[in-house]
Design an enzyme around this catalytic site. Structure first.
Site, PDB file in Angstrom:
ATOM      1  N   ARG A 158       1.091  -1.151  -0.100  1.00 26.09           N
ATOM      2  CA  ARG A 158       0.000   0.092   0.050  1.00 26.09           C
ATOM      3  C   ARG A 158       0.762   1.216   0.045  1.00 26.09           C
ATOM      4  NH1 ARG A 158      -2.416  -1.554   5.484  1.00 26.09           N
ATOM      5  NH2 ARG A 158      -0.334  -2.131   5.707  1.00 26.09           N
ATOM      6  N   ASN A 215      -8.223  -7.186  -4.627  1.00 29.54           N
ATOM      7  CA  ASN A 215      -8.384  -5.601  -4.340  1.00 29.54           C
ATOM      8  C   ASN A 215      -9.885  -5.464  -4.477  1.00 29.54           C
ATOM      9  OD1 ASN A 215      -5.832  -4.768  -4.118  1.00 29.54           O
ATOM     10  ND2 ASN A 215      -5.662  -3.904  -6.123  1.00 29.54           N
ATOM     11  N   PHE A 256     -10.310  -2.025   6.789  1.00 33.81           N
ATOM     12  CA  PHE A 256     -11.009  -1.413   5.791  1.00 33.81           C
ATOM     13  C   PHE A 256     -12.528  -1.441   6.017  1.00 33.81           C
ATOM     14  CE2 PHE A 256      -7.183  -2.374   3.739  1.00 33.81           C
ATOM     15  CZ  PHE A 256      -7.173  -1.550   2.436  1.00 33.81           C
ATOM     16  N   CYS A 267      -5.259   1.790  -7.806  1.00 29.84           N
ATOM     17  CA  CYS A 267      -5.588   0.450  -7.967  1.00 29.84           C
ATOM     18  C   CYS A 267      -6.823   0.218  -7.752  1.00 29.84           C
ATOM     19  CB  CYS A 267      -4.775  -0.283  -6.723  1.00 29.84           C
ATOM     20  SG  CYS A 267      -2.864  -0.415  -7.135  1.00 29.84           S
TER      21      CYS A 267
HETATM   22  P1  NAD Z   1       3.806   4.082 -11.837  1.00 29.10           P
HETATM   23  O1  NAD Z   1       2.822   5.056 -12.829  1.00 29.10           O
HETATM   24  O2  NAD Z   1       4.055   4.806 -10.597  1.00 29.10           O
HETATM   25  O3  NAD Z   1       4.958   3.457 -12.382  1.00 29.10           O
HETATM   26  C1  NAD Z   1       5.355   2.964 -13.857  1.00 29.10           C
HETATM   27  C2  NAD Z   1       6.426   3.352 -14.383  1.00 29.10           C
HETATM   28  O4  NAD Z   1       6.804   2.632 -15.476  1.00 29.10           O
HETATM   29  C3  NAD Z   1       6.745   4.776 -14.770  1.00 29.10           C
HETATM   30  O5  NAD Z   1       7.912   5.388 -14.028  1.00 29.10           O
HETATM   31  C4  NAD Z   1       6.801   4.686 -16.110  1.00 29.10           C
HETATM   32  O6  NAD Z   1       7.914   5.731 -16.776  1.00 29.10           O
HETATM   33  C5  NAD Z   1       7.561   3.536 -16.379  1.00 29.10           C
HETATM   34  N1  NAD Z   1       7.470   2.653 -17.515  1.00 29.10           N
HETATM   35  C6  NAD Z   1       6.428   2.840 -18.483  1.00 29.10           C
HETATM   36  N2  NAD Z   1       6.773   2.242 -19.814  1.00 29.10           N
HETATM   37  C7  NAD Z   1       7.980   1.687 -19.541  1.00 29.10           C
HETATM   38  C8  NAD Z   1       9.017   0.949 -20.399  1.00 29.10           C
HETATM   39  N3  NAD Z   1       8.688   0.471 -21.624  1.00 29.10           N
HETATM   40  N4  NAD Z   1      10.169   0.934 -20.014  1.00 29.10           N
HETATM   41  C9  NAD Z   1      10.579   1.212 -18.764  1.00 29.10           C
HETATM   42  N5  NAD Z   1       9.733   1.727 -17.882  1.00 29.10           N
HETATM   43  C10 NAD Z   1       8.445   2.048 -18.367  1.00 29.10           C
HETATM   44  O7  NAD Z   1       2.966   2.609 -11.460  1.00 29.10           O
HETATM   45  P2  NAD Z   1       2.702   2.188 -10.118  1.00 29.10           P
HETATM   46  O8  NAD Z   1       1.759   2.770  -9.364  1.00 29.10           O
HETATM   47  O9  NAD Z   1       4.218   1.659  -9.636  1.00 29.10           O
HETATM   48  O10 NAD Z   1       2.109   0.629 -10.535  1.00 29.10           O
HETATM   49  C11 NAD Z   1       2.774  -0.432 -11.561  1.00 29.10           C
HETATM   50  C12 NAD Z   1       1.851  -1.649 -11.443  1.00 29.10           C
HETATM   51  O11 NAD Z   1       1.809  -2.157 -10.204  1.00 29.10           O
HETATM   52  C13 NAD Z   1       0.460  -1.563 -12.026  1.00 29.10           C
HETATM   53  O12 NAD Z   1       0.066  -2.612 -12.684  1.00 29.10           O
HETATM   54  C14 NAD Z   1      -0.317  -1.185 -10.550  1.00 29.10           C
HETATM   55  O13 NAD Z   1      -1.777  -1.556 -10.831  1.00 29.10           O
HETATM   56  C15 NAD Z   1       0.552  -2.181  -9.678  1.00 29.10           C
HETATM   57  N6  NAD Z   1       0.271  -2.137  -8.397  1.00 29.10           N
HETATM   58  C16 NAD Z   1       0.358  -0.541  -7.943  1.00 29.10           C
HETATM   59  C17 NAD Z   1       0.341  -0.553  -6.430  1.00 29.10           C
HETATM   60  C18 NAD Z   1       0.360   0.875  -5.859  1.00 29.10           C
HETATM   61  O14 NAD Z   1      -0.031   1.136  -4.848  1.00 29.10           O
HETATM   62  N7  NAD Z   1       0.832   1.795  -6.615  1.00 29.10           N
HETATM   63  C19 NAD Z   1       0.210  -1.517  -5.609  1.00 29.10           C
HETATM   64  C20 NAD Z   1       0.225  -2.889  -6.111  1.00 29.10           C
HETATM   65  C21 NAD Z   1       0.213  -3.017  -7.388  1.00 29.10           C
END
Ligand code: NAD
Length: 440
Positions: A158, A215, A256, A267
């Site tokens: 989280r 989720n 929650f 998410c």
């Molecule tokens: P984010 O948007 O913070 O980060 C994604 C990163 O990927 C960005 O920095 C972007 O520039 C980079 N990127 C995009 N295309 C790329 C490429 N071709 N090569 C290299 N880098 C590239 O996203 P996030 O919040 O970290 O989420 C990532 C995944 O994890 C998602 O699928 C999300 O659903 C999942 N997730 C997120 C969370 C959360 O709390 N944020 C928790 C669990 C799961």
């Protein structure tokens, strides 16, 4: 020690990469965003996540953690490659897989030996197979023949408590198709494994489904208590006591069950919609989730109605808004309730004075369309000064102990909309406030 590349250095990729390096692995974090990588090379953390900076700095110093935009060398030099790029909602609500598949293509383009490709992004069931196909096709185009395994390893951290969540997970889920890949993943998570963190070993599809089901369930739980809260308001019951007693039932758990303005964040909104689409595409409906999505949208509108009803009218009034991020301890505003509630209030003629400890940078561009009606403030009290109401939208700790004598002295209003129920209704009324919570 395993050599790991993490592609995508966002909220999930940076936390995963930094902590895996803290576990003793050598980790290269890759991103296409040059500014982000340059900041990280200079020791600057592009996101607000408590506790992360020192882990990044320590492991960079010991050369276990590095940052690059060079995907070619990252693929060539590492055996385990995590994909942690975004999977935002496409126009039809399904998860947009273009970033994941682009990374899969890049990996196959530069592969020079056996690799384990670990999907950490939240992806629909079947994506592991799509990643496999993309790699196979690209390798065939190169006329190259390297073996590889695709693994699903969804992330449950989280934002705001990501460091603790990654180092103390309730479980680690690994969906793998070969014993070799599974053994490598056990090595990656060995530190947790030694601490007796349960490891759920499964196939790719089940692993992908676990993340969406978890989720969607949590989003449904929040929505459930929000709907109970709305009824509590009508019948004169106190939702906080209801939630507490419900949570004392071991089958339910207290987590929650905090009523509020509706769930938001990067998410729950997109993952609930994506799960509903997965069901639909497969000839099923998950009606509970469909209803959750609709009820959550309504909840945000209800907060606008609550403010209008409380004040009579907001036209020409100035409201103090405390908090815009979707939750405390993050700067993330993706799908935050503020993005619906604040434009709706402005449309009805309100002016806003906003303070958020970390949300200003994001809020400035995400609320650009209403910027003429916003004044950003540096402290809670600056935002409260000379306003017609105070609205708490995010429960940052620093909003929990406001000095109400000072609030009065500086012309703060008696109208207090506590959309996170962080104050006690009775004592606020005793202090002379017109107090409005959610379900209390
Ligand atoms: P984010 O948007 O913070 O980060 C994604 C990163 O990927 C960005 O920095 C972007 O520039 C980079 N990127 C995009 N295309 C790329 C490429 N071709 N090569 C290299 N880098 C590239 O996203 P996030 O919040 O970290 O989420 C990532 C995944 O994890 C998602 O699928 C999300 O659903 C999942 N997730 C997120 C969370 C959360 O709390 N944020 C928790 C669990 C799961």
């Amino acid at each position: 020690m395993t050599k790991i590349a993490v592609v995508g250095t966002g909220y999930v990729g940076l936390v995963s990469g930094a902590i895996l390096s803290d576990f003793g692995h050598t980790v290269t974090c890759v991103d296409i965003n040059e500014e982000k990588i340059q900041d990280l090379i200079n020791g600057k953390i592009p996101i607000y996540e408590p506790g992360l900076e020192s882990i990044v700095q320590k492991n960079t110093y010991y050369k276990r953690l590095s940052f690059t935009t060079d995907i070619k060398s990252a693929v060539e030099d590492n055996e385990v490659i995590f994909i942690a790029v975004g999977t935002p909602a496409a126009e039809d609500g399904s998860a947009d897989l273009q970033y994941v598949l682009q990374v899969a293509k890049n990996i196959a383009t530069y592969m020079n030996g056996y690799k384990v490709i670990v999907n950490k992004s939240t992806v629909p069931v079947g994506t592991g197979q799509k990643v496999k196909e993309m790699i196979q096709t690209t390798l065939a185009e190169r006329e190259a023949d390297f073996s590889f395994d695709v693994v699903s390893n969804p992330e449950f951290l989280r934002e705001g408590s990501a460091v603790r969540d990654f180092t103390h997970p309730d479980r680690v889920v690994v969906g793998a198709e070969s014993e070799k890949a599974l053994e490598i993943m056990k090595e990656v998570y060995r530190v947790l494994y030694l601490n007796e963190t349960p490891l759920v070993e499964t196939d790719l599809e089940t692993s992908e489904m676990i993340k969406y089901a978890a989720n969607a369930y949590l989003a449904m739980k929040i929505t459930f208590i929000n709907e109970v809260a709305n009824v509590c308001e009508k019948v004169g019951a106190d939702v906080q006591k209801v939630a507490k007693a419900m949570g004392q039932d071991g089958r339910i758990s207290p987590k929650f069950l905090n009523s509020g303005p509706g769930y938001g964040g990067s998410c729950f909104p997109k993952d609930t919609i994506a799960l509903a689409r997965i069901a639909e595409e497969n000839g099923e409906t998950i009606s509970l989730i469909e209803t959750t999505i609709t009820a959550n949208e309504k909840q945000k509108q209800k907060m606008v109605d609550k403010i209008i009803n409380g004040l009579g009218d907001v036209d020409g009034k100035t409201l103090c808004i405390l908090g815009v991020t979707f939750k405390p301890n993050t700067d993330d505003m993706r799908d935050a309730p503020a993005l619906v509630i604040l434009p709706a209030l402005v449309k009805l003629g309100a002016k806003l004075k906003i303070y958020d400890p970390e949300g200003r940078k994001e809020g400035t561009w995400r609320l650009k369309e209403i910027e003429d009606s916003i004044v950003w403030c540096e402290t809670s009290y600056e935002a409260i000064e000379n306003t017609d109401a105070t609205v708490i939208l995010t429960e940052w700790n620093e909003f929990r102990n406001l000095d109400f004598d000072k609030v009065r002295q500086i012309g703060g209003s008696n109208n207090f909309f506590d959309l996170r129920n962080i104050y006690n209704k009775k004592s606020m009324i005793e202090k002379g406030f017109n107090y409005y919570g959610v379900g209390v």
